[in-house]
Scaffold this motif. Structure first.
Motif, PDB file in Angstrom:
ATOM      1  N   THR A   3       0.844  -1.181   0.000  1.00 54.14           N
ATOM      2  CA  THR A   3       0.000   0.000   0.000  1.00 54.14           C
ATOM      3  C   THR A   3       0.885   1.238   0.000  1.00 54.14           C
ATOM      4  O   THR A   3       2.034   1.203   0.450  1.00 54.14           O
ATOM      5  CB  THR A   3      -0.945   0.042   1.221  1.00 54.14           C
ATOM      6  OG1 THR A   3      -0.162   0.074   2.410  1.00 54.14           O
ATOM      7  CG2 THR A   3      -1.878  -1.158   1.218  1.00 54.14           C
ATOM      8  N   THR A   5       1.130   5.563   0.708  1.00 55.58           N
ATOM      9  CA  THR A   5       0.544   6.697   1.421  1.00 55.58           C
ATOM     10  C   THR A   5       0.130   7.758   0.410  1.00 55.58           C
ATOM     11  O   THR A   5       0.520   7.713  -0.763  1.00 55.58           O
ATOM     12  CB  THR A   5       1.554   7.319   2.402  1.00 55.58           C
ATOM     13  OG1 THR A   5       2.632   7.892   1.631  1.00 55.58           O
ATOM     14  CG2 THR A   5       2.084   6.289   3.393  1.00 55.58           C
ATOM     15  N   ARG A  34      -8.599   2.676   3.973  1.00 57.83           N
ATOM     16  CA  ARG A  34      -8.076   3.420   5.128  1.00 57.83           C
ATOM     17  C   ARG A  34      -7.378   2.468   6.082  1.00 57.83           C
ATOM     18  O   ARG A  34      -7.798   1.330   6.258  1.00 57.83           O
ATOM     19  CB  ARG A  34      -9.213   4.127   5.883  1.00 57.83           C
ATOM     20  CG  ARG A  34     -10.052   5.080   5.074  1.00 57.83           C
ATOM     21  CD  ARG A  34      -9.253   6.294   4.673  1.00 57.83           C
ATOM     22  NE  ARG A  34     -10.065   7.190   3.867  1.00 57.83           N
ATOM     23  CZ  ARG A  34     -10.186   8.474   4.096  1.00 57.83           C
ATOM     24  NH1 ARG A  34      -9.552   9.034   5.085  1.00 57.83           N
ATOM     25  NH2 ARG A  34     -10.930   9.208   3.304  1.00 57.83           N
ATOM     26  N   ASP A  35      -6.331   2.982   6.702  1.00 59.29           N
ATOM     27  CA  ASP A  35      -5.661   2.243   7.767  1.00 59.29           C
ATOM     28  C   ASP A  35      -6.635   2.166   8.939  1.00 59.29           C
ATOM     29  O   ASP A  35      -7.187   3.194   9.352  1.00 59.29           O
ATOM     30  CB  ASP A  35      -4.374   2.967   8.175  1.00 59.29           C
ATOM     31  CG  ASP A  35      -3.625   2.229   9.252  1.00 59.29           C
ATOM     32  OD1 ASP A  35      -4.040   2.338  10.431  1.00 59.29           O
ATOM     33  OD2 ASP A  35      -2.624   1.550   8.929  1.00 59.29           O
ATOM     34  N   ARG A  42      -4.746   4.577   2.321  1.00 61.01           N
ATOM     35  CA  ARG A  42      -3.769   3.589   1.869  1.00 61.01           C
ATOM     36  C   ARG A  42      -4.132   3.207   0.438  1.00 61.01           C
ATOM     37  O   ARG A  42      -5.147   2.565   0.192  1.00 61.01           O
ATOM     38  CB  ARG A  42      -3.750   2.347   2.770  1.00 61.01           C
ATOM     39  CG  ARG A  42      -3.278   2.635   4.168  1.00 61.01           C
ATOM     40  CD  ARG A  42      -1.800   3.033   4.164  1.00 61.01           C
ATOM     41  NE  ARG A  42      -1.349   3.340   5.516  1.00 61.01           N
ATOM     42  CZ  ARG A  42      -0.778   4.489   5.855  1.00 61.01           C
ATOM     43  NH1 ARG A  42      -0.595   5.427   4.949  1.00 61.01           N
ATOM     44  NH2 ARG A  42      -0.389   4.685   7.088  1.00 61.01           N
TER      45      ARG A  42
END
Length: 146
Positions: A3, A5, A34-35, A42
């Motif tokens: 993944t 950022t 999303r994390d 992500r």
């Protein structure tokens, strides 16, 4: 699965982080995972690919609605090929018109520079020649303002 950022995708696509968020908000990208702990975006490799396509389209002046259609058509694949072609050709035509306009502007700038160079050199013959060239450029220049 790797993944990325938002900073990674921004750096690799050339789109700013606010633009990436906006493109997600208006449905051009994503939805982006999303994390679970932090809530940070992500991006998957496919999201990066989509962001890079959008960056190219944006650089060519393609608007949001055509970007949205283009992205939807990418997902449809071959059945949308004709529509994809038409979108791209329509924008190619617009770019050709812009190039033609820029060529006229370039001609004008070069002729005006030659005129001022002739004046600087006190060369009456070159100045008269530049004036004559200017007379042929001015009507084309005026057309670009319409």
């Amino acid at each position: 699965m790797t993944t990325l950022t938002i900073q990674d995708v921004s750096r690799q696509s050339g789109l700013s982080e606010p633009t990436l968020r906006y493109y997600e908000d208006v449905g051009l990208l994503g939805p982006i995972a999303r994390d679970e702990r932090s809530g940070h975006r992500r991006y998957a490799e496919g999201d990066l690919d989509a962001a890079q396509v959008l960056a190219c389209l944006r650089a060519m002046g393609v608007g949001i609605e055509d970007m949205r259609t283009y992205q939807a058509n990418r997902r449809r694949g071959r059945e949308a090929a004709r529509e994809q072609r038409d979108i791209l050709l329509r924008h190619a035509e617009r770019v050709e018109e812009q190039i033609a306009t820029l060529r006229v502007h370039l001609d004008y700038l070069r002729v005006k520079a030659a005129l001022w160079d002739a004046r600087d050199q006190a060369d009456a013959v070159a100045e008269a020649q530049a004036h004559a060239e200017l007379e042929s450029v001015l009507p084309r220049l005026e057309e670009t303002f319409r």
